[in-house]
Design an enzyme around this catalytic site. Structure first.
Site, PDB file in Angstrom:
ATOM      1  CD  GLU A 310      -3.005  -1.260   2.344  1.00  0.00           C
ATOM      2  OE1 GLU A 310      -4.026  -1.308   2.110  1.00  0.00           O
ATOM      3  OE2 GLU A 310      -2.336  -0.718   3.428  1.00  0.00           O
ATOM      4  CG  ASP A 384      -7.838  -5.125   4.879  1.00  0.00           C
ATOM      5  OD1 ASP A 384      -7.236  -5.367   6.123  1.00  0.00           O
ATOM      6  OD2 ASP A 384      -8.088  -3.912   4.459  1.00  0.00           O
ATOM      7  CD  GLU A 412      -9.675  -1.406   8.068  1.00  0.00           C
ATOM      8  OE1 GLU A 412      -9.501  -0.889   7.001  1.00  0.00           O
ATOM      9  OE2 GLU A 412      -8.784  -2.066   8.818  1.00  0.00           O
TER      10      GLU A 412
END
Length: 724
Positions: A310, A384, A412
């Site tokens: 990332e 993820d 998240e």
């Protein structure tokens, strides 16, 4: 005048009581509420009437302080703790070397089993009298043993005939804080970072000590205090002095500090022109920097590294491999006993392959090439931290590598700190999954704890959910995720139900009329969120950037794998990601026994159906429903489950304080509202492809798809810093 003073005193006392109740949550599971059961209270009083406890170290001093605090709160009286053994001793707390010979003869073999961090807690007969003995081979074992004793008392367990021989099954049990130096927290939903870098090192917030106490109570022995999207400043002398202050604070509680290392630090703070791991000057820079850290923090744990992921720099920037980068750092840490946690969360916009396959493809060819003090840290699933994923195939494919599990405690993708979602059910599901690497029974837990392959170094990490909110985690029930992670890190074979039982009794009430329904609510909560967000194997259909709410329509981001449409692939023919041998062939990364199951939609577990298969809207599920109707009813089921949670909590009102009740009641009402939002937005969008009506039993949306698409959340918490 005396009367007025008395009235004033009552007002002050009442105000203090009200204020104390409003603070419910700060003490976490360490409130040590008074034991109301008369018989139990008497038993505990008798067992702790006369306590032998030596003070030989800073760790034993804080342990004794915790014991005193716990017993005073639980029993309402100050315990008699002495450093002199006597015939009247009822609780003997001592390391092995200080045990009386008669006691050592009884416990010697037990103590050989528990290693450097374990303990023995056992009732024995000594000189004709029953005595409770807590012993360990070192101070850290005593620390953990005292917390376990207090935990048993909080749960209302009898101490008679105790025979506990316990030790952690995993070496490194670490919290990863995604905390930035400006005190924002990436994916943090409970306020700002705990670490006040501006005031450190001189000012030690008492909260740092309470943080350490909480971690020690569940066996966590390490903390990485800075974000994996790292800032090189953390390695500069000014910040290292601040880190030293934290390390000094945590040390008495058995917690080592780790630092995230930005791979380009030799350039950014070292003045070099390269960060090539095979460059001699770079290697020397890391050696000197590591020596500098150990000079300040002799028990420094090591580095956590996110590289070539990332946008983060890494060895591949210089044509090198993950092995080159990890081993370079491992070599400079090795003389100090330090370790490298090298994250395997990698995927590239230049790789056209299925994102779920990329980490496996990059790391598995290097099995056996990493140094012994390197742990390859892999997320529990290949995408993820989704509400549900199959276990990461790396856990079944690298027998010669130290593999470290990474769970996300912060939510998240599970409703932030608003939704009640008991994560130990997710953790348990992953740990219990069978890799078939060495035949049936080769569970992920056995890979992580090293028993499957005789791994020398084992570890497990959890992305922390703590912040400056008064209750630490933004939602009192989110404390159970932190607690549960620690308990499973200590023993990955513990059941989520047992952990929930422990936490409820320590946090709220021991009354079975409260415990049983709340435990049932917690155990079903994770499945509820899967149903109203990502049923039947759907995944990563969250809105962009902040991951708050649904965004299955997002398709215009610069990288294809950042778009939800990449994952669900909905069209007029059906929905789902084909990862079988006719698609991306991600199933081939699993053992043949699993690949065979996953390649066939008829044998694939339906909770993972759309993870592995793109199926037509009229595909028949096992219950006879079409895929469209079954999916729609799953969304509705999730909403209905939240309604049931609200009803359960309403019935808990007599057992909790007004503040406790209202906090959860308000959060559950938000959760219901957002569960309906997820249901309506997703079904309206997918309906544009299925062209079918909603089945009977599914509530009709009250808003349009255009309305849901128009929603924006520019200030949603936990967003990634702009510089990344």
């Amino acid at each position: 005048m005396t009367c007025n003073k008395y009235i004033l005193l009552l007002i002050v006392l009442f105000s203090s009581l009200t204020y104390a109740q409003s603070l419910d949550g700060y003490d976490l599971w360490l409130g040590y509420s008074k034991v109301e059961d008369v018989l139990l209270a008497q038993e505990y009083s008798n067992a702790t009437k006369s306590i032998y406890f030596p003070e030989e170290s800073e760790m034993l001093i804080v342990t004794k302080k915790e014991l005193k605090r716990g017993l005073e709160n639980l029993l309402g009286q100050s315990p008699d703790i002495s450093n002199l053994q006597g015939s009247g001793t009822t609780l003997l707390i001592s390391k092995k070397d200080d045990l009386p010979q008669t006691v050592l003869e009884v416990l010697d073999q037990n103590l050989e089993q528990v290693g450097k961090e374990g303990f023995v807690l056992k009732e024995i007969l000594s000189d004709g009298k029953e005595m409770l003995v807590l012993s360990a081979n070192n101070d850290q074992g005593i620390l953990y043993g005292v917390f376990r004793l207090l935990s048993l008392m909080q749960q209302g367990e009898t101490l008679g005939r105790l025979d506990i021989i316990d030790a952690p099954k995993i070496d490194l049990r670490v919290l990863n804080h995604w905390d930035n130096l400006d005190r924002t927290v990436e994916r943090g939903y409970a306020g700002f970072s705990l670490w006040n870098w501006q005031k450190l090192p001189e000012y030690i917030d008492p909260r740092y000590i309470d943080y350490a106490r909480a971690n020690a109570s569940i066996g966590i022995n390490g903390t990485a205090v800075s974000n994996v999207n790292a800032n090189s400043l953390i390695l500069t002398p000014m910040y290292l002095e601040k880190v030293k202050a934290l390390a000094d604070t945590f040390r008495p509680y058995g917690i080592k500090v780790y630092l995230t290392a930005r791979f380009s630090s030799p350039i950014e703070i070292g003045g070099l022109e390269t960060a090539d791991p095979l460059d001699a000057n770079v290697q020397e820079w890391w050696r000197k920097k590591t020596d500098q850290i150990y000079a300040l923090i002799p028990d420094f744990g090591g580095y956590l590294v996110k590289a070539n992921s990332e946008g983060q720099p890494g060895p591949q920037n210089y044509g090198r491999t993950h092995v080159d980068g990890a081993n370079m750092m491992a070599k400079v840490l090795e003389p100090h006993g330090g370790i490298v946690m090298w994250r395997a969360f990698v995927y590239s916009e230049h790789d056209k392959n299925d994102r779920a396959k990329q980490a496996y493809s990059e790391f598995v060819p290097f099995d056996g090439k990493f140094m012994d003090n390197v742990l390859v840290q892999s997320k529990n699933g290949a995408i993820d931290f989704q509400p549900r994923e199959p276990f990461h195939p790396m856990f079944g494919a690298m027998p010669q590598t130290n593999l470290m599990m990474e769970f996300q405690i912060t939510k998240e993708y599970l409703g932030f700190s608003t939704h009640l979602v008991y994560l130990p059910k997710l953790f348990e599901e992953v740990l219990d999954a069978d890799t078939f690497q060495k035949g049936k029974g080769s569970t992920v837990a056995k890979v992580v704890d090293g028993t499957l392959h005789g791994t020398k170094l084992t570890g497990i990490a959890g992305v922390a959910n703590t912040g400056t909110d008064l209750n630490w985690t933004g939602h009192t029930f989110a404390q159970a995720d932190w607690y549960g992670f620690g308990r499973l890190a200590w023993n990955p074979y513990l059941g989520a139900e047992k952990i929930a039982d422990e936490w409820i009794k320590a946090t709220y009430s021991r009354n079975p009329k409260f415990v049983e329904p709340i435990k049932k609510m917690m155990l079903g909560s994770r499945e509820a969120v899967v149903n109203y967000m990502n049923p039947l194997g759907l995944h990563h259909i969250f809105d962009t950037g902040h991951h708050y709410g649904p965004g299955p329509w997002v398709s215009e981001l610069s990288r294809p794998e950042w778009n939800p449409t990449y994952y669900h692939k909905a069209d007029e023919n059906g929905i789902g990601f084909d990862r079988t041998s006719t698609g991306s062939d991600a199933t081939a990364q699993y053992a043949p026994e699993l690949a065979k199951i996953f390649n066939d939609p008829k044998t694939t577990p339906e909770e993972l159906l759309l993870w592995f298969h793109h199926l037509p809207w009229d595909y028949k599920l096992k219950n006879g429903l079409t895929l469209w109707n079954g999916m729609a009813l799953k969304y509705q089921e999730g909403v209905d489950q939240v309604k049931e949670m609200i009803e359960t909590w309403e019935k808990s009102k007599p057992y909790v304080s007004k503040e406790q009740f209202e906090e959860i009641q308000m959060s559950l009402n938000i959760q219901l509202k957002e569960a309906k939002w997820w249901r309506d937005a997703c079904l309206l969008y997918f309906q544009t492809f299925s062209k079918q009506e909603l089945p009977q039993g599914v509530e009709k949306p009250t808003k349009t798809l255009e309305y849901f698409k128009s929603l924006k959340f520019p200030f949603a918490p936990g967003r990634r810093p702009q510089w990344d």
